[in-house]
Write a protein that holds these residues in place. Structure first.
Motif, PDB file in Angstrom:
ATOM      1  N   LEU A 162     -65.090  63.927  16.824  1.00  9.56           N
ATOM      2  CA  LEU A 162     -64.265  64.520  15.767  1.00  9.56           C
ATOM      3  C   LEU A 162     -64.067  66.018  15.970  1.00  9.56           C
ATOM      4  O   LEU A 162     -62.983  66.561  15.743  1.00  9.56           O
ATOM      5  CB  LEU A 162     -64.914  64.278  14.392  1.00  9.56           C
ATOM      6  CG  LEU A 162     -64.822  62.847  13.849  1.00  9.56           C
ATOM      7  CD1 LEU A 162     -65.733  62.665  12.649  1.00  9.56           C
ATOM      8  CD2 LEU A 162     -63.372  62.531  13.469  1.00  9.56           C
ATOM      9  N   VAL A 163     -65.117  66.690  16.379  1.00 14.37           N
ATOM     10  CA  VAL A 163     -65.093  68.153  16.382  1.00 14.37           C
ATOM     11  C   VAL A 163     -64.375  68.736  17.599  1.00 14.37           C
ATOM     12  O   VAL A 163     -63.621  69.704  17.476  1.00 14.37           O
ATOM     13  CB  VAL A 163     -66.541  68.692  16.293  1.00 14.37           C
ATOM     14  CG1 VAL A 163     -66.605  70.171  16.616  1.00 14.37           C
ATOM     15  CG2 VAL A 163     -67.125  68.414  14.905  1.00 14.37           C
ATOM     16  N   GLU A 164     -64.591  68.135  18.743  1.00 13.18           N
ATOM     17  CA  GLU A 164     -64.067  68.739  19.979  1.00 13.18           C
ATOM     18  C   GLU A 164     -62.549  68.922  19.993  1.00 13.18           C
ATOM     19  O   GLU A 164     -62.068  69.989  20.383  1.00 13.18           O
ATOM     20  CB  GLU A 164     -64.542  67.947  21.202  1.00 13.18           C
ATOM     21  CG  GLU A 164     -66.001  68.261  21.533  1.00 13.18           C
ATOM     22  CD  GLU A 164     -66.520  67.495  22.748  1.00 13.18           C
ATOM     23  OE1 GLU A 164     -65.927  66.440  23.070  1.00 13.18           O
ATOM     24  OE2 GLU A 164     -67.512  67.943  23.339  1.00 13.18           O
ATOM     25  N   PRO A 165     -61.781  67.916  19.576  1.00 14.95           N
ATOM     26  CA  PRO A 165     -60.327  68.116  19.613  1.00 14.95           C
ATOM     27  C   PRO A 165     -59.863  69.251  18.690  1.00 14.95           C
ATOM     28  O   PRO A 165     -58.902  69.946  18.999  1.00 14.95           O
ATOM     29  CB  PRO A 165     -59.773  66.774  19.116  1.00 14.95           C
ATOM     30  CG  PRO A 165     -60.876  65.794  19.297  1.00 14.95           C
ATOM     31  CD  PRO A 165     -62.137  66.556  19.146  1.00 14.95           C
ATOM     32  N   VAL A 166     -60.572  69.425  17.585  1.00 18.37           N
ATOM     33  CA  VAL A 166     -60.199  70.500  16.660  1.00 18.37           C
ATOM     34  C   VAL A 166     -60.449  71.851  17.325  1.00 18.37           C
ATOM     35  O   VAL A 166     -59.583  72.734  17.297  1.00 18.37           O
ATOM     36  CB  VAL A 166     -60.993  70.392  15.343  1.00 18.37           C
ATOM     37  CG1 VAL A 166     -60.638  71.547  14.412  1.00 18.37           C
ATOM     38  CG2 VAL A 166     -60.735  69.054  14.671  1.00 18.37           C
ATOM     39  N   LEU A 167     -61.615  71.998  17.926  1.00 22.21           N
ATOM     40  CA  LEU A 167     -61.922  73.274  18.587  1.00 22.21           C
ATOM     41  C   LEU A 167     -60.932  73.530  19.714  1.00 22.21           C
ATOM     42  O   LEU A 167     -60.481  74.659  19.910  1.00 22.21           O
ATOM     43  CB  LEU A 167     -63.355  73.266  19.122  1.00 22.21           C
ATOM     44  CG  LEU A 167     -64.472  73.147  18.068  1.00 22.21           C
ATOM     45  CD1 LEU A 167     -65.840  73.269  18.742  1.00 22.21           C
ATOM     46  CD2 LEU A 167     -64.337  74.197  16.977  1.00 22.21           C
ATOM     47  N   ALA A 168     -60.590  72.469  20.442  1.00 21.83           N
ATOM     48  CA  ALA A 168     -59.648  72.640  21.547  1.00 21.83           C
ATOM     49  C   ALA A 168     -58.297  73.110  21.026  1.00 21.83           C
ATOM     50  O   ALA A 168     -57.724  74.085  21.532  1.00 21.83           O
ATOM     51  CB  ALA A 168     -59.509  71.324  22.320  1.00 21.83           C
ATOM     52  N   GLU A 169     -57.801  72.448  20.001  1.00 18.41           N
ATOM     53  CA  GLU A 169     -56.500  72.843  19.466  1.00 18.41           C
ATOM     54  C   GLU A 169     -56.554  74.255  18.895  1.00 18.41           C
ATOM     55  O   GLU A 169     -55.568  74.989  18.903  1.00 18.41           O
ATOM     56  CB  GLU A 169     -56.028  71.847  18.398  1.00 18.41           C
ATOM     57  CG  GLU A 169     -54.580  72.121  18.000  1.00 18.41           C
ATOM     58  CD  GLU A 169     -53.993  71.102  17.041  1.00 18.41           C
ATOM     59  OE1 GLU A 169     -54.582  70.007  16.883  1.00 18.41           O
ATOM     60  OE2 GLU A 169     -52.941  71.407  16.445  1.00 18.41           O
ATOM     61  N   ALA A 170     -57.731  74.612  18.412  1.00 14.31           N
ATOM     62  CA  ALA A 170     -57.892  75.956  17.833  1.00 14.31           C
ATOM     63  C   ALA A 170     -58.092  77.016  18.910  1.00 14.31           C
ATOM     64  O   ALA A 170     -58.316  78.180  18.595  1.00 14.31           O
ATOM     65  CB  ALA A 170     -59.080  75.958  16.874  1.00 14.31           C
ATOM     66  N   THR A 171     -58.018  76.620  20.155  1.00 12.87           N
ATOM     67  CA  THR A 171     -58.238  77.513  21.312  1.00 12.87           C
ATOM     68  C   THR A 171     -59.618  78.165  21.276  1.00 12.87           C
ATOM     69  O   THR A 171     -59.798  79.301  21.703  1.00 12.87           O
ATOM     70  CB  THR A 171     -57.155  78.622  21.411  1.00 12.87           C
ATOM     71  OG1 THR A 171     -57.367  79.580  20.369  1.00 12.87           O
ATOM     72  CG2 THR A 171     -55.753  78.046  21.316  1.00 12.87           C
ATOM     73  N   LEU A 172     -60.591  77.409  20.754  1.00 16.35           N
ATOM     74  CA  LEU A 172     -61.951  77.939  20.658  1.00 16.35           C
ATOM     75  C   LEU A 172     -62.838  77.320  21.727  1.00 16.35           C
ATOM     76  O   LEU A 172     -62.629  76.163  22.119  1.00 16.35           O
ATOM     77  CB  LEU A 172     -62.538  77.628  19.277  1.00 16.35           C
ATOM     78  CG  LEU A 172     -61.828  78.314  18.104  1.00 16.35           C
ATOM     79  CD1 LEU A 172     -62.261  77.691  16.777  1.00 16.35           C
ATOM     80  CD2 LEU A 172     -62.091  79.818  18.104  1.00 16.35           C
ATOM     81  N   VAL A 173     -63.812  78.092  22.155  1.00 18.72           N
ATOM     82  CA  VAL A 173     -64.777  77.583  23.125  1.00 18.72           C
ATOM     83  C   VAL A 173     -65.808  76.743  22.404  1.00 18.72           C
ATOM     84  O   VAL A 173     -66.397  77.186  21.414  1.00 18.72           O
ATOM     85  CB  VAL A 173     -65.476  78.750  23.846  1.00 18.72           C
ATOM     86  CG1 VAL A 173     -66.555  78.212  24.795  1.00 18.72           C
ATOM     87  CG2 VAL A 173     -64.463  79.601  24.589  1.00 18.72           C
TER      88      VAL A 173
END
Lengths: 305, 231, 305, 231
Positions: B180-191
């Motif tokens: 759940l979390v990884e795609p959100v961080l990716a879209e948010a351009t976050l490491v």
């Protein structure tokens, strides 16, 4: 000319003026001032009651209070939207609030010192607001009247919840009863002052009555509120802090001591117990949120490209 | 972990999360967000009440006895929910990580053998889906917003990340949570921070941070000042 | 050459090296590192105990705790001053702390969860510190030895106060007794770990012994501490959380379970429960105070003109 | 105002001032200031204990019963001491104004007819002189320091000034108070705010700001959680 005649005819026929309709500039300005002040009051009003969310004495009361404060944010949103139909933006209005160029209801410049104040605000302050606002549901400006219908429904729910809080306290332990009475003692006169200065000193009123923005005078509404409260106080088993409160057979209404209008003037002019605190909080929250609003705008701009 | 401790863990997570979220009243960056955060706080509080009531039945205690008359050493919430709100980015990071745990948790419980718990979870699951969506949207907006918001959001994710290990030490697997979390961080351009580092825990056994006892002091003060009173 | 011989002779004669004396560079560096770490520990150590000042359960205990935390700030000041005699400035040392390039005692990376922890810190943590520090009063470096004499006197006062807190709790209500036992359960092993890794794994030790900076090994000091605590725990009526703790007739000392040295390593390397919190607090306070320090410097400059 | 309320006013001023000052522990701008603020907090706490003990004798209550078992509506301190610490400039403005009140107050009480009170005041007076000196020095340094410190110190003086009217509404005259404060502000190159404006009060009759009940919730939480316990 025809536009003005149409406007007058609509008002006289008790019909609604809508955003697309022509309206006198002073009507528009009066409404903007009044709706904005009302919206600002909802937003600032979240502070004194919100002060007790974290300390609400039961989870049920916490949920009710949280929902109430949420409703106030919602009311603020409807009202700013209603004001926007008059050709002013919410950002402009918020700026006017932050710069102190528009007011909010002075009642929110008193502190909430105990949990019972949440009850007293519900019973007395929301009660006074409803007495003020019910006639606004028939206000000549359509969007405002419709917003008020929705708001009044929720406000009367809030008022009942406040009454219940006080009722529970007044029928609880000695300590709880003392809290309730102390709170009513502190909120009674400020609530009376919510109806504004006596009719003799009230500006704006005559024109607002003619435009059917306002339908009753300050003193008429204040009397209605007093009469309503006396009976409810009896059921609560609490005393209203006015030794001269008594039934006047002739007037078929209660005689009562007027609030201290000099105090009201001081509070309006900025010298109430909490004016500085409320404004500092609002300005602080606005300033601290700036980077978030900027980020949201920047993101939206990227997406729209 | 006993059944009661398990229920208390679920309920205390929701209760303390609600208390922290409610601290934002009249302080959000936008009026719409005041409404949204109150809404989420109300959802968490509602779930907490159902869970604590259920947990309390076997203890002979009602929701208020559990919420107001336990000390911090008796609370079973994860550390993440008791951490201070920080700035809006920290609050959103906390909510994102919490809801990415509560969503699969409640989904599993809703299909579980305990009917009472399943009914509570079925309701809470829908709310968690909204919480996850709301915090995802903000994480993305802040991560992919301005330079400042990106920095703040990344700092928030980095600071809160270690506390998520405690969430995934139980009924929700790390991989389900990461899904759940990884795609959100990716879209948010976050490491995405690495796992394997510091992983504070203790909440489930009542060893909390220094923050919780302050939160409880405030939350419980009035209730405790009037023993036995009804409200 | 003559300087080194003189240095060695002073050490061997159990005399003091003074700031004006020649000393080997590694002696100086070892001392700076040790004194700085000790000073940093006093400064960071204010946080866990200070956490309970606002909530101390009686005014007397509040005063005692406030005075204790004040003493720690004072100890920090003496110790930085002692380090400064070795040719390093306090500002440099503080900077090293803030950047994480110098350590402080790992014990302060555990949280104080209840009031009883203030007692346990006094009894166990200050107790361990005293066992560590009493030999330092005879340290070969004069300024450090003299600072330690003063500090040890105050520390033993603090230790007695902590013991008293626990004694009162342990002889109080059931709730208080439970607080005391819970606290000792949590602080026992971290206190044992304060003496550092077992001798076999201890770096620096041999040279420090030769220089008479250190006079006993980690394990010797740890044993001394255990033996002291067992008796005191009995008087307190509290249990030390080690089922294998028992008198060894042959060794004339208590056998005990070693602390978890892997945990100690993790905490030293930054992964204790509160490392981040303690450092963030220290850095925050330092950053927020910058404008005040700048103002004081600017004012002093104006005056000196 | 009854004799007891008068003593409670003195004692509560000192107690709440001590509580606020102690919040600075491990957070001061300089280590020396950590020592100094703790010292001043200890002085205030010491005076509070003597005053509350004396006040409590006629009420049959000891210092702890008065400090820990009254609600905010029963506290008699002035509003100034309960205001949040703010930045270091606000703390120094509060301390300057408070000590410029306590110094002449204790001086008068030390020469007064109540021997018990006179003895307490004689000790406290010396401490107040130090508090006044310490806060004066900082006010001057900050006022005449950098541009930023000048701005902060002036803001602090402006913000706190209205609350000083409550201090000089009783046993210390405004002119005595001004005699101490004005030279400090002048040397600090600060503008002395005008009198005649907003003058909040209520503390002496138990109508406080919203801040006090939070302070008390924290201060009293542990004592109240263990009714009747000895510490």
């Amino acid at each position: 000319e025809g536009l003005e005649e149409y406007f007058t005819a609509v008002i006289e026929a008790d019909q609604k003026i809508e955003p697309r309709d022509w309206m006198p500039d002073s009507y528009r300005k009066t409404l903007i001032r009044q709706i904005a002040q009302h919206a600002h009051s909802e937003i600032i009003g979240m502070q004194p009651e919100g002060n007790w969310i974290s300390r609400a004495p039961s989870l049920k009361r916490k949920a009710i209070l949280l929902a109430k404060v949420q409703d106030e944010a919602g009311h603020g949103l409807y009202l700013y939207a209603a004001a926007e139909t008059l050709g002013v933006s919410r950002d402009e209005l918020v700026q006017m609030l932050l710069e102190g160029r528009q007011k909010y209801s002075s009642i929110f410049n008193y502190p909430t010192l105990t949990w019972a104040d949440v009850g007293a605000i519900g019973w007395l302050v929301d009660g006074a607001a409803i007495v003020n606002q019910v006639p606004l549901c028939r206000c000549s400006y359509g969007p405002y009247a419709r917003a008020m219908i929705r708001i009044c429904k929720e406000e009367s729910f809030h008022q009942r919840q406040g009454y219940e809080i006080l009722h529970t306290l007044a029928h609880g332990t000695d300590g709880q009863k003392a809290l309730a009475q102390d709170s009513v003692n502190r909120w009674w006169y400020p609530s009376l002052a919510m109806f504004g200065p006596p009719d003799a000193d009230s500006t704006h009123s005559a024109q607002s009555m003619a435009w059917k923005i306002k339908r009753f005078s300050n003193d008429e509404l204040r009397q209605r509120f007093v009469d309503m409260c006396v009976q409810q106080a009896e059921v609560l088993g609490l005393t209203l802090p006015d030794p001269d409160l008594r039934w006047n057979e002739e007037r078929q209404a209660y005689d009562y001591t007027q609030p201290d209008y000099d105090e009201l003037k001081r509070v309006i002019s900025g010298d109430g117990p909490c004016n500085r605190q409320r404004m500092a909080h609002r300005r602080g929250a606005h300033a601290e949120g700036a980077w978030v609003r900027e980020a949201a705008a920047a993101y939206a701009k990227k997406r729209s490209r | 972990m006993s059944d009661v401790d398990r229920l208390l863990g679920f309920g205390d997570d929701a209760l303390i999360a609600a208390q922290r979220l409610a601290e934002w009243h009249a302080s959000s960056p936008e009026m719409e967000e005041d409404v949204a955060l109150a809404n989420i706080a109300l959802d968490q509080l509602g779930a907490a009440r159902l869970l604590l009531t259920y947990a309390g039945e076997s203890l002979g205690k009602d929701e208020d006895a559990l919420a107001y008359l336990r000390d911090d050493r008796e609370f079973r919430n994860c550390l993440l929910v008791e951490l201070p709100n920080g700035d809006f980015a920290v609050t959103m990071a906390k909510l994102l990580f919490l809801s990415a745990y509560q969503l699969p948790l409640y989904t599993a419980l809703a299909a579980g053998p305990d009917e009472r718990l399943a009914a509570i979870a079925a309701k809470a699951r829908k709310e968690s889906a909204y919480h996850f969506d709301h915090s995802s949207q903000w994480t993305i907006r802040l991560g992919d917003g301005t330079e400042e918001s990106h920095r703040r959001m990344q700092d928030a994710v980095d600071d809160i990340w270690p506390y998520t290990h405690e969430l995934t030490a139980g009924e929700v697997s790390r991989s389900d949570w990461l899904t759940l979390v990884e795609p959100v961080l990716a879209e948010a351009t976050l490491v995405r921070p690495g796992d394997g580092g510091w992983a504070p825990d203790g909440g489930r056994s009542g060893v909390h941070t220094e923050h919780l006892s302050y939160l409880l002091a405030e939350m419980q003060v009035l209730h405790r000042a009037h023993p036995g009173a009804k409200w």
